[in-house]
Design a protein around this motif. Structure first.
Motif, PDB file in Angstrom:
ATOM      1  N   UNK A 105       4.327 -20.734   1.844  1.00 40.89           N
ATOM      2  CA  UNK A 105       4.431 -21.110   3.253  1.00 40.89           C
ATOM      3  C   UNK A 105       4.106 -19.936   4.162  1.00 40.89           C
ATOM      4  N   UNK A 106       4.577 -18.737   3.790  1.00 42.97           N
ATOM      5  CA  UNK A 106       4.307 -17.540   4.591  1.00 42.97           C
ATOM      6  C   UNK A 106       2.814 -17.221   4.586  1.00 42.97           C
ATOM      7  N   UNK A 107       2.175 -17.420   3.426  1.00 42.39           N
ATOM      8  CA  UNK A 107       0.749 -17.135   3.325  1.00 42.39           C
ATOM      9  C   UNK A 107      -0.060 -18.067   4.226  1.00 42.39           C
ATOM     10  N   UNK A 108       0.366 -19.338   4.287  1.00 44.40           N
ATOM     11  CA  UNK A 108      -0.382 -20.325   5.064  1.00 44.40           C
ATOM     12  C   UNK A 108      -0.163 -20.126   6.563  1.00 44.40           C
ATOM     13  N   UNK A 109       1.098 -19.931   6.943  1.00 43.99           N
ATOM     14  CA  UNK A 109       1.423 -19.883   8.373  1.00 43.99           C
ATOM     15  C   UNK A 109       1.150 -18.537   9.011  1.00 43.99           C
ATOM     16  N   UNK A 110       1.346 -17.469   8.259  1.00 43.47           N
ATOM     17  CA  UNK A 110       1.214 -16.132   8.834  1.00 43.47           C
ATOM     18  C   UNK A 110      -0.018 -15.384   8.337  1.00 43.47           C
ATOM     19  N   UNK A 111      -0.779 -16.001   7.433  1.00 37.04           N
ATOM     20  CA  UNK A 111      -1.971 -15.331   6.931  1.00 37.04           C
ATOM     21  C   UNK A 111      -1.662 -14.150   6.032  1.00 37.04           C
ATOM     22  N   UNK A 112      -0.526 -14.201   5.333  1.00 36.05           N
ATOM     23  CA  UNK A 112      -0.150 -13.101   4.450  1.00 36.05           C
ATOM     24  C   UNK A 112      -1.134 -12.988   3.283  1.00 36.05           C
ATOM     25  N   UNK A 113      -1.246 -11.770   2.711  1.00 30.15           N
ATOM     26  CA  UNK A 113      -2.193 -11.527   1.632  1.00 30.15           C
ATOM     27  C   UNK A 113      -1.569 -11.678   0.255  1.00 30.15           C
ATOM     28  N   UNK A 114      -0.322 -12.171   0.194  1.00 28.78           N
ATOM     29  CA  UNK A 114       0.346 -12.322  -1.095  1.00 28.78           C
ATOM     30  C   UNK A 114       1.455 -13.356  -0.985  1.00 28.78           C
ATOM     31  N   UNK A 115       1.928 -13.790  -2.150  1.00 24.67           N
ATOM     32  CA  UNK A 115       3.026 -14.753  -2.169  1.00 24.67           C
ATOM     33  C   UNK A 115       4.371 -14.083  -1.934  1.00 24.67           C
ATOM     34  N   UNK A 116       4.488 -12.822  -2.309  1.00 25.08           N
ATOM     35  CA  UNK A 116       5.780 -12.144  -2.256  1.00 25.08           C
ATOM     36  C   UNK A 116       5.766 -10.988  -1.254  1.00 25.08           C
ATOM     37  N   UNK A 117       6.899 -10.774  -0.647  1.00 25.92           N
ATOM     38  CA  UNK A 117       7.092  -9.685   0.303  1.00 25.92           C
ATOM     39  C   UNK A 117       7.406  -8.398  -0.467  1.00 25.92           C
ATOM     40  N   UNK A 118       6.645  -7.322  -0.279  1.00 26.11           N
ATOM     41  CA  UNK A 118       6.883  -6.086  -1.026  1.00 26.11           C
ATOM     42  C   UNK A 118       8.044  -5.253  -0.493  1.00 26.11           C
ATOM     43  N   UNK A 119       8.609  -5.620   0.660  1.00 26.35           N
ATOM     44  CA  UNK A 119       9.643  -4.791   1.277  1.00 26.35           C
ATOM     45  C   UNK A 119      10.868  -4.605   0.376  1.00 26.35           C
ATOM     46  N   UNK A 120      11.399  -5.655  -0.278  1.00 23.40           N
ATOM     47  CA  UNK A 120      12.565  -5.441  -1.155  1.00 23.40           C
ATOM     48  C   UNK A 120      12.266  -4.473  -2.295  1.00 23.40           C
ATOM     49  N   UNK A 121      11.072  -4.568  -2.883  1.00 22.56           N
ATOM     50  CA  UNK A 121      10.725  -3.651  -3.967  1.00 22.56           C
ATOM     51  C   UNK A 121      10.601  -2.228  -3.436  1.00 22.56           C
ATOM     52  N   UNK A 122      10.002  -2.056  -2.272  1.00 17.33           N
ATOM     53  CA  UNK A 122       9.916  -0.725  -1.667  1.00 17.33           C
ATOM     54  C   UNK A 122      11.312  -0.157  -1.429  1.00 17.33           C
ATOM     55  N   UNK A 123      12.210  -0.995  -0.947  1.00 18.54           N
ATOM     56  CA  UNK A 123      13.563  -0.539  -0.646  1.00 18.54           C
ATOM     57  C   UNK A 123      14.268  -0.027  -1.901  1.00 18.54           C
ATOM     58  N   UNK A 124      14.125  -0.746  -3.011  1.00 17.57           N
ATOM     59  CA  UNK A 124      14.829  -0.334  -4.227  1.00 17.57           C
ATOM     60  C   UNK A 124      14.171   0.918  -4.820  1.00 17.57           C
TER      61      UNK A 124
END
Length: 397
Positions: A105-124
């Motif tokens: 849904x994020x990819x379709x509505x916001x034009x994201x380049x991936x299915x998953x948000x990398x922010x949580x992985x960056x945070x850890x």
């Protein structure tokens, strides 16, 4: 030996042999959830007093290497193992179906380049690795990525750690590509990517950066390889359980293809009679499963070609694969694919046991140096004490 590396000042194996025998270089390949197997093997190496002078890592292997490079001790290796058993880590690396739906849904509505948000992985990553630049690590680390603009693997020894790790783990489609600055390739010793370019998972072209490690190695260095993939690319005919019959898929252990009858397992013994290794594949037919399956097959072929001439180098020691642990009964059940975390504890235990057994020389009665499956450079590895114990009482979180 274990006490020597438990504290903050471990004794490097190479310190005693640096003049005559060179450095110890550790190469850690990718493998998704199989990073737990690799973490168990790393713990066994630290318990044996084997502390590398340099490391090369890709994808999950890069995460493991960065975690350990800050403080290369047994305690830190145990923390890494526990990190792989933590449900929060598993959710980040293998998100549930609802997270994928939201990603679509994020990819379709916001034009994201991936299915998953990398922010949580960056945070850890930032929480677990107390350094900002690769040059700050206690053990020199080179991280491998794939440059989309150059269509080539790149090996980074300097630059922001979090960015390099995110890029090295950015499976195309699942995580977005990462913009990395121009720099010098650590393996090529030359300027590359003259402008800032987009980078993704190093496993696209170079999931096990062995060739890059050899490019920096001296004549007396030893290179220890931990290839934790379900379809490993560092197998050798007549030595590894994952090797295919020569007539099936030349040059690659492709997931789903039948393997040879197992009779040897990278120095482990005894082999369970009648076993034939078949690399598991993603079973689902959804978008994510199809993408991951295609990626795994392509990775197997491309990566095997990339390192085909490197595996036979006499300085290289390839430690037992997941397939070898399964063939000898150290791992009861194989995971269903590279994102199956249900076997994380069993994988970590198997990696620990397989590495210890190989350093000891395999089954009872075997020499600590088996020249049929181990190159001569390992004769300088200190023997592993037989009373090494593991703390297994900690429950899953």
């Amino acid at each position: 030996m274990r006490d020597a590396v438990r504290g903050a000042n471990p004794i490097k194996l190479s310190d005693r042999h640096a003049t005559m025998h060179g450095r110890t270089i550790l190469v850690l390949g990718g493998g998704g959830a199989l990073g737990a197997y690799q973490a168990g093997g790393l713990l066994a190496l630290l318990e044996a007093g084997v502390v590398p002078d340099a490391m090369f890592g890709c994808s999950a292997g890069a995460l493991n290497a960065a975690f350990l490079a800050t403080t290369p001790t047994v305690d830190r290796a145990e923390q890494l193992r526990d990190w792989w058993l933590d449900p929060r880590t598993q959710h980040l690396l293998a998100p549930a179906g609802w997270s994928r739906v939201r990603g679509v849904a994020r990819s379709i509505t916001a034009g994201a380049r991936s299915l998953l948000d990398p922010v949580p992985l960056r945070r850890i990553i930032e929480q677990q690795i107390p350094a900002h630049d690769l040059s700050e690590l206690r053990i020199p680390l080179t991280i491998t990525t794939t440059c989309l603009d150059c269509s080539a693997p790149r090996h980074h020894r300097h630059g922001p750690i979090a960015d390099a790790l995110l890029a090295s783990s950015a499976l195309p489609g699942l995580f977005p590509p990462v913009l990395l600055p121009a720099g010098t390739d650590a393996a090529m010793h030359a300027r590359c990517c003259t402008d800032a370019h987009l980078h993704v998972d190093g496993g696209v072209l170079c999931g096990v950066p062995l060739t890059a490690a050899l490019a920096t190695a001296g004549p007396h260095d030893r290179i220890i390889v931990m290839d934790c993939g379900l379809a490993p690319v560092t197998w050798t005919h007549g030595r590894c359980a994952a090797a295919l019959s020569p007539g099936l898929i030349p040059g690659a252990a492709v997931p789903g293809e039948p393997g040879s009858q197992v009779s040897v397992a990278c120095g482990l013994a005894p082999v369970v009679a009648g076993r034939r290794y078949v690399a598991p594949v993603e079973q689902g037919r959804g978008l994510v499963e199809v993408v991951l399956r295609a990626f795994t097959v392509a990775r197997s072929v491309a990566n095997r070609v990339e390192i085909a001439n490197s595996v036979s180098d006499p300085r290289v020691l390839v430690l037992p694969h997941v397939a070898d642990a399964w063939a000898t009964g150290l791992l009861k059940d194989l995971p269903r694919g590279p994102r199956d975390f249900r076997s994380a504890r069993a994988l970590a235990d198997a990696g620990h046991a397989a590495t210890l057994q190989r350093l000891r020389g395999g089954a009872a009665g075997h020499s600590s140096i088996d020249h049929s499956s181990i190159v001569h450079c390992t004769r300088h590895l200190d023997p592993v004490p037989l009373d090494v114990s593991r703390r297994r009482s900690q429950p899953d979180r």
